[in-house]
Design a protein around this motif. Structure first.
Motif, PDB file in Angstrom:
ATOM      1  N   GLN A 239       0.821  -1.206   0.000  1.00  0.00           N
ATOM      2  CA  GLN A 239       0.000   0.000   0.000  1.00  0.00           C
ATOM      3  C   GLN A 239       0.857   1.259   0.000  1.00  0.00           C
ATOM      4  OE1 GLN A 239      -3.428   0.211  -0.364  1.00  0.00           O
ATOM      5  NE2 GLN A 239      -2.971   2.394  -0.576  1.00  0.00           N
ATOM      6  N   VAL A 240       2.010   1.205   0.640  1.00  0.00           N
ATOM      7  CA  VAL A 240       2.919   2.361   0.614  1.00  0.00           C
ATOM      8  C   VAL A 240       3.298   2.707  -0.822  1.00  0.00           C
ATOM      9  CG1 VAL A 240       5.274   3.102   1.170  1.00  0.00           C
ATOM     10  CG2 VAL A 240       3.831   2.096   2.947  1.00  0.00           C
ATOM     11  N   PHE A 241       3.491   1.677  -1.658  1.00  0.00           N
ATOM     12  CA  PHE A 241       3.886   1.906  -3.045  1.00  0.00           C
ATOM     13  C   PHE A 241       2.686   2.091  -3.971  1.00  0.00           C
ATOM     14  CE2 PHE A 241       7.630  -0.236  -1.265  1.00  0.00           C
ATOM     15  CZ  PHE A 241       8.609   0.687  -1.616  1.00  0.00           C
ATOM     16  N   ILE A 242       1.489   2.180  -3.387  1.00  0.00           N
ATOM     17  CA  ILE A 242       0.296   2.549  -4.151  1.00  0.00           C
ATOM     18  C   ILE A 242      -0.175   3.938  -3.742  1.00  0.00           C
ATOM     19  CG2 ILE A 242      -2.130   2.017  -4.603  1.00  0.00           C
ATOM     20  CD1 ILE A 242      -1.447  -0.926  -4.229  1.00  0.00           C
ATOM     21  N   GLY A 243      -0.374   4.135  -2.438  1.00  0.00           N
ATOM     22  CA  GLY A 243      -0.839   5.425  -1.953  1.00  0.00           C
ATOM     23  C   GLY A 243      -0.686   5.526  -0.447  1.00  0.00           C
ATOM     24  N   GLU A 244       0.285   6.298   0.007  1.00  0.00           N
ATOM     25  CA  GLU A 244       0.545   6.434   1.439  1.00  0.00           C
ATOM     26  C   GLU A 244      -0.581   7.180   2.158  1.00  0.00           C
ATOM     27  OE1 GLU A 244       4.808   7.322   2.560  1.00  0.00           O
ATOM     28  OE2 GLU A 244       4.932   7.607   0.387  1.00  0.00           O
ATOM     29  N   GLU A 245      -1.226   8.100   1.454  1.00  0.00           N
ATOM     30  CA  GLU A 245      -2.275   8.878   2.097  1.00  0.00           C
ATOM     31  C   GLU A 245      -3.452   7.989   2.490  1.00  0.00           C
ATOM     32  OE1 GLU A 245      -4.543  13.188   1.448  1.00  0.00           O
ATOM     33  OE2 GLU A 245      -3.153  12.407  -0.060  1.00  0.00           O
ATOM     34  N   VAL A 246      -3.804   7.051   1.635  1.00  0.00           N
ATOM     35  CA  VAL A 246      -4.874   6.100   1.954  1.00  0.00           C
ATOM     36  C   VAL A 246      -4.472   5.240   3.151  1.00  0.00           C
ATOM     37  CG1 VAL A 246      -6.069   4.032   1.117  1.00  0.00           C
ATOM     38  CG2 VAL A 246      -5.893   6.059  -0.335  1.00  0.00           C
ATOM     39  N   LEU A 247      -3.214   4.808   3.186  1.00  0.00           N
ATOM     40  CA  LEU A 247      -2.739   4.001   4.316  1.00  0.00           C
ATOM     41  C   LEU A 247      -2.801   4.802   5.614  1.00  0.00           C
ATOM     42  CD1 LEU A 247      -1.445   1.397   5.376  1.00  0.00           C
ATOM     43  CD2 LEU A 247       0.795   2.383   4.805  1.00  0.00           C
ATOM     44  N   PHE A 248      -2.428   6.066   5.555  1.00  0.00           N
ATOM     45  CA  PHE A 248      -2.486   6.907   6.746  1.00  0.00           C
ATOM     46  C   PHE A 248      -3.924   7.059   7.242  1.00  0.00           C
ATOM     47  CE2 PHE A 248      -3.276  11.241   8.353  1.00  0.00           C
ATOM     48  CZ  PHE A 248      -2.538  11.191   9.527  1.00  0.00           C
ATOM     49  N   LEU A 249      -4.852   7.325   6.330  1.00  0.00           N
ATOM     50  CA  LEU A 249      -6.255   7.461   6.725  1.00  0.00           C
ATOM     51  C   LEU A 249      -6.794   6.156   7.307  1.00  0.00           C
ATOM     52  CD1 LEU A 249      -7.679   9.503   3.709  1.00  0.00           C
ATOM     53  CD2 LEU A 249      -7.088  10.351   5.983  1.00  0.00           C
ATOM     54  N   THR A 250      -6.392   5.030   6.729  1.00  0.00           N
ATOM     55  CA  THR A 250      -6.830   3.725   7.237  1.00  0.00           C
ATOM     56  C   THR A 250      -6.310   3.485   8.638  1.00  0.00           C
ATOM     57  OG1 THR A 250      -6.840   2.838   4.986  1.00  0.00           O
ATOM     58  CG2 THR A 250      -6.789   1.244   6.783  1.00  0.00           C
ATOM     59  N   ALA A 251      -5.017   3.738   8.847  1.00  0.00           N
ATOM     60  CA  ALA A 251      -4.420   3.502  10.162  1.00  0.00           C
ATOM     61  C   ALA A 251      -5.051   4.397  11.224  1.00  0.00           C
ATOM     62  CB  ALA A 251      -2.910   3.740  10.088  1.00  0.00           C
ATOM     63  N   LEU A 252      -5.270   5.667  10.896  1.00  0.00           N
ATOM     64  CA  LEU A 252      -5.866   6.581  11.862  1.00  0.00           C
ATOM     65  C   LEU A 252      -7.285   6.154  12.225  1.00  0.00           C
ATOM     66  CD1 LEU A 252      -5.713   9.260  13.448  1.00  0.00           C
ATOM     67  CD2 LEU A 252      -6.623  10.394  11.420  1.00  0.00           C
ATOM     68  N   THR A 253      -8.068   5.775  11.221  1.00  0.00           N
ATOM     69  CA  THR A 253      -9.446   5.356  11.465  1.00  0.00           C
ATOM     70  C   THR A 253      -9.488   4.089  12.310  1.00  0.00           C
ATOM     71  OG1 THR A 253     -10.080   6.301   9.339  1.00  0.00           O
ATOM     72  CG2 THR A 253     -11.651   4.823  10.380  1.00  0.00           C
ATOM     73  N   LEU A 254      -8.632   3.123  11.995  1.00  0.00           N
ATOM     74  CA  LEU A 254      -8.589   1.891  12.763  1.00  0.00           C
ATOM     75  C   LEU A 254      -8.168   2.150  14.209  1.00  0.00           C
ATOM     76  CD1 LEU A 254      -6.985  -0.559  10.175  1.00  0.00           C
ATOM     77  CD2 LEU A 254      -9.350  -0.509  10.965  1.00  0.00           C
ATOM     78  N   LEU A 255      -7.254   3.083  14.406  1.00  0.00           N
ATOM     79  CA  LEU A 255      -6.827   3.418  15.767  1.00  0.00           C
ATOM     80  C   LEU A 255      -7.986   3.972  16.584  1.00  0.00           C
ATOM     81  CD1 LEU A 255      -4.644   3.842  17.921  1.00  0.00           C
ATOM     82  CD2 LEU A 255      -4.145   6.060  16.849  1.00  0.00           C
ATOM     83  N   VAL A 256      -8.735   4.901  15.999  1.00  0.00           N
ATOM     84  CA  VAL A 256      -9.880   5.476  16.704  1.00  0.00           C
ATOM     85  C   VAL A 256     -10.912   4.394  17.018  1.00  0.00           C
ATOM     86  CG1 VAL A 256     -11.813   7.090  16.510  1.00  0.00           C
ATOM     87  CG2 VAL A 256      -9.541   7.757  15.693  1.00  0.00           C
ATOM     88  N   MET A 257     -11.183   3.532  16.050  1.00  0.00           N
ATOM     89  CA  MET A 257     -12.174   2.487  16.258  1.00  0.00           C
ATOM     90  C   MET A 257     -11.706   1.460  17.275  1.00  0.00           C
ATOM     91  SD  MET A 257     -13.744   1.816  12.487  1.00  0.00           S
ATOM     92  CE  MET A 257     -15.083   0.878  13.206  1.00  0.00           C
ATOM     93  N   ALA A 258     -10.408   1.160  17.289  1.00  0.00           N
ATOM     94  CA  ALA A 258      -9.884   0.212  18.270  1.00  0.00           C
ATOM     95  C   ALA A 258     -10.077   0.736  19.689  1.00  0.00           C
ATOM     96  CB  ALA A 258      -8.401  -0.039  17.992  1.00  0.00           C
ATOM     97  N   VAL A 259      -9.800   2.020  19.877  1.00  0.00           N
ATOM     98  CA  VAL A 259      -9.995   2.622  21.209  1.00  0.00           C
ATOM     99  C   VAL A 259     -11.471   2.580  21.592  1.00  0.00           C
ATOM    100  CG1 VAL A 259      -9.833   4.761  22.525  1.00  0.00           C
ATOM    101  CG2 VAL A 259      -7.948   4.075  21.011  1.00  0.00           C
ATOM    102  N   ALA A 260     -12.337   2.955  20.656  1.00  0.00           N
ATOM    103  CA  ALA A 260     -13.769   2.969  20.953  1.00  0.00           C
ATOM    104  C   ALA A 260     -14.287   1.569  21.250  1.00  0.00           C
ATOM    105  CB  ALA A 260     -14.535   3.583  19.774  1.00  0.00           C
TER     106      ALA A 260
END
Length: 613
Positions: A239-260
């Motif tokens: 994914q880094v070699f496709i689109g880092e911005e999408v990976l960043f948004l995915t990681a941030l969203t998953l982090l928020v959902m994991a906490v919730a």
């Protein structure tokens, strides 16, 4: 979305339709029953994929049947850039590829990691590019990214959430064809290639399952932990070699959902956290081992930049935009355009119908941990999309937005605030899927009312085909390969005028030649701002600036010995083999006379005047 998906069914009572979301494997039926069920499932999956492909083809049909003669009307400059990226990526088949390329911005080159070069996609489809051309590859990806993303979410929703196929199809359609995805299809291939995101989600779910020791006398499943960590590392690296911005948004969203989700299910949190955290750290370590050099190159290497070049104040979502329909939807109007920065950024335009139905479905589903986690994730990323200062109806309110807490942090600067709205689509799609899944398992009005309401809400954001227009033809000097009579192998060709971020069309010469020669200047991200900060393109050399002015105004300049000496220095700086002026250049006759005063008489090759060095 990860832990959320995982144990939703553990706490669900037996007769509840959400029992279909359980994590524990169901009792295995007999072989004949399994084969019959698999056949039905695969037929349904094939039908879903076919429907998604038809919709994607219809949305991008303006590029066909001749992608080389058509171009996206709303963002042709970025399409030119991505086609050049695809041409450079295809050089990997010749063994002529590096993360620093000399095929643009000669002699300094361009850092491909700093730019959104979709390297993995370009290398994967290199045979298509080399045989049929980069415009064909671009058109294929524009459609395949939409259909592939929808299909990947459909498979996740049916396999992992075990949602009914109709419910999963509706939710996946929003994930793949929502307003933000369609608007980003105006040339932003790195943002629409999201078909690995559901794979990342699935691997994290699998990791959590393996880390949960419940029901296992020997504790966590270490073998599955290891394979899940390895798979996650490989997928993240791709994914880094496709689109880092999408990976960043995915990681941030998953982090928020994991906490919730952890707060909603503290028992699971205490039980699985040690193994789950260890698996994530192992995956991160493996990925960083591979990515260490490319990431260093991106931020600290030659032509690398460590900061973002786009202002978060400018690229912030208007609060009102969430209630409006995209101008690229069937029911949308052109008045919505004033609430965003351009046709590729209708990321938050969900409209009142979809918002109200999504909220209604969430309330109807109750306080399930999965729903709570989806709502928490959606609210956080939606709030971040508002940028450092809340804007309402085009007016700045002076109220700071949550993004102000993140502004200036490394990596975060590279993500545009309004694109956080893209992460809302799969979260809303999951809630809609759960609601339709539950409704279809009940009797009474809900069985019909909920699917109809969800269907109507999705129809309100149904996209219109992407506008396209005729593409200006390329000169025979390029298409006929006559440039080889002028440029040394691997040499530098200087088109007149040179490519710039505002007018990158000359880069099509390099694209048509499969990036076989270098070019000076151009359209890219590089460290040419103040104190080495990121900027678009580079400064023009005096000779290219002089020729660009002639092309713009059509006025012949005064050319003396000083200009000729400067032109010689610029040719030496670029390492140019050839300067070429084609007949389709603006004010071509005035440019030719100027070039003759600078370099002497030219040589006619096909439909171009050339000067060799």
């Amino acid at each position: 979305m990860v832990e959320a998906v995982t144990s939703a069914a553990r706490t669900a009572p037996g007769p509840d339709p959400d029992q279909a979301l359980r994590l524990d494997p169901a009792p295995r039926p007999g072989r004949a029953a399994r084969l019959l069920a698999a056949g039905r499932r695969h037929r349904a999956d094939l039908l879903a994929g076919l429907l998604f492909a038809v919709l994607a083809g219809w949305l991008t049909h303006g590029l066909w049947p001749a992608p080389g003669q058509r171009v996206l009307a709303l963002n042709p400059a970025d399409q030119t850039l991505y086609e050049w990226f695809l041409a450079v990526d295809s050089r990997a088949l010749f063994g002529d590829f590096g993360l620093i390329t000399d095929r643009l911005n000669a002699p300094d080159g361009v850092n491909l990691m700093t730019n959104t070069t979709v390297i993995a996609l370009g290398v994967l489809l290199a045979p298509v590019t080399l045989v049929l051309g980069a415009p064909v590859t671009f058109a294929l990806l524009a459609a395949a990214n939409l259909a592939g993303t929808a299909l990947a979410w459909y498979l996740l929703l049916t396999r992992t959430l075990r949602a009914r196929r109709l419910a999963a199809g509706l939710g996946a359609a929003l994930c793949g064809f929502g307003p933000g995805m369609v608007s980003q299809s105006n040339a932003h291939l790195h943002m629409t290639a999201q078909w690995l995101v559901p794979v990342i989600v699935w691997l994290v779910i699998r990791l959590l399952r393996a880390a949960d020791p419940a029901g296992r006398p020997d504790g966590p499943d270490r073998r599955r932990l290891a394979t899940s960590s390895l798979g996650l590392a490989v997928t993240v690296t791709l994914q880094v070699f496709i689109g880092e911005e999408v990976l960043f948004l995915t990681a941030l969203t998953l982090l928020v959902m994991a906490v919730a989700y952890g707060l909603a299910d503290p028992v699971l949190l205490r039980r699985a956290l040690p193994g789950f955290a260890g698996g994530l750290m192992c995956a991160a370590g493996l990925a960083l081992f591979v990515l260490a050099y490319p990431l260093w190159l991106q931020f600290a290497g030659p032509q690398g930049v460590s900061d973002g070049m786009f202002s978060p104040h400018y690229f912030s979502a208007d609060l009102t935009s969430w209630t409006r329909l995209s101008a690229l939807s069937v029911l949308g109007g052109d008045d919505a355009a004033r609430l965003t920065t351009g046709p590729a950024e209708f990321n938050t335009f969900l409209g009142w119908p979809l918002l109200l139905v999504a909220v209604g479905c969430a309330l109807w589903l109750g306080r399930r941990a999965l729903v709570v986690a989806c709502l928490a994730g959606a609210l956080v990323v939606a709030a971040l999309s508002l940028g450092p200062e809340v804007v309402v109806g085009g007016e700045r309110t002076g109220v700071p937005g949550p993004y102000a807490l993140l502004a200036g942090l490394p990596v975060v600067d590279g993500a545009l605030p309004m694109r956080f709205g893209l992460a809302v689509l799969p979260l809303v799609g999951t809630v809609l899927t759960l609601a339709v899944h539950r409704a279809l398992g009940e009797r009474g009005r809900a069985r019909r009312l909920v699917p109809l309401a969800v269907g109507a809400a999705l129809l309100s954001v149904f996209p219109a085909p992407l506008p396209t227009t005729d593409r200006p033809p390329l000169p025979r000097f390029v298409t006929g390969g006559h440039w080889r009579d002028c440029v040394r192998p691997g040499g530098v060709l200087v088109p007149v005028p040179t490519a710039t971020p505002k007018d990158p069309w000359p880069m099509r010469w390099g694209t048509a030649a499969d990036a076989a020669f270098g070019m000076p200047e151009g359209f890219f991200i590089g460290p040419y701002g103040r104190n080495g900060s990121a900027t678009m393109g580079t400064w023009q050399r005096p000779t290219s600036a002089l020729l660009a002015d002639v092309a713009k105004r059509g006025v012949a300049p005064a050319v003396g010995d000083r200009q000729r000496r400067q032109a010689a220095r610029d040719i030496e700086f670029w390492g140019a083999s050839c300067v070429a002026l084609t007949d389709d250049a603006p004010h071509a006759e005035t440019l030719r006379r100027t070039l003759e005063q600078l370099f002497g008489p030219g040589t006619r090759i096909a439909d171009a005047w050339t000067w060799r060095f």
